[in-house]
Design a protein around this motif. Structure first.
Motif, PDB file in Angstrom:
ATOM      1  N   LEU A  35       0.824  -1.218   0.000  1.00  0.00           N
ATOM      2  CA  LEU A  35       0.000   0.000   0.000  1.00  0.00           C
ATOM      3  C   LEU A  35       0.851   1.259   0.000  1.00  0.00           C
ATOM      4  N   TRP A  36       1.919   1.291   0.790  1.00  0.00           N
ATOM      5  CA  TRP A  36       2.792   2.468   0.815  1.00  0.00           C
ATOM      6  C   TRP A  36       3.482   2.683  -0.533  1.00  0.00           C
ATOM      7  N   LEU A  39       1.032   4.067  -2.970  1.00  0.00           N
ATOM      8  CA  LEU A  39       0.767   5.480  -2.688  1.00  0.00           C
ATOM      9  C   LEU A  39       1.873   6.361  -3.255  1.00  0.00           C
ATOM     10  N   GLY A  47       2.481  11.525  -2.051  1.00  0.00           N
ATOM     11  CA  GLY A  47       2.790  10.242  -1.430  1.00  0.00           C
ATOM     12  C   GLY A  47       4.110  10.268  -0.689  1.00  0.00           C
ATOM     13  N   TRP A  51       4.525   9.753   3.275  1.00  0.00           N
ATOM     14  CA  TRP A  51       5.452   8.744   3.772  1.00  0.00           C
ATOM     15  C   TRP A  51       6.483   9.363   4.708  1.00  0.00           C
TER      16      TRP A  51
END
Length: 63
Positions: A35-36, A39, A47, A51
């Motif tokens: 998911l990260w 993103l 994103g 993060w």
């Protein structure tokens, strides 16, 4: 003007690659890593900022 935007794009690319490598090296679960990474790939600037504020860090940074 093209050189300035090109350098900005390269800077964003380098920062996103750094974020993705850090995400992959983190101790987070596989689902969270995916998911990260998605993103950061879908929203490169936003994103990366998200993060940077709240994302998983690599296990080396925690030691």
């Amino acid at each position: 003007m093209l050189e300035i935007s090109g350098l900005g794009g390269l800077l964003i690319l380098a920062l996103d690659i750094w974020a993705i490598v850090s995400i992959i090296g983190s101790a987070a679960s596989t689902g969270k890593k995916v998911l990260w990474v998605l993103l950061v790939l879908i929203l490169p600037i936003l994103g990366f900022i998200i993060w940077l504020i709240g994302g998983p860090r690599s296990s080396k940074a925690m030691a």
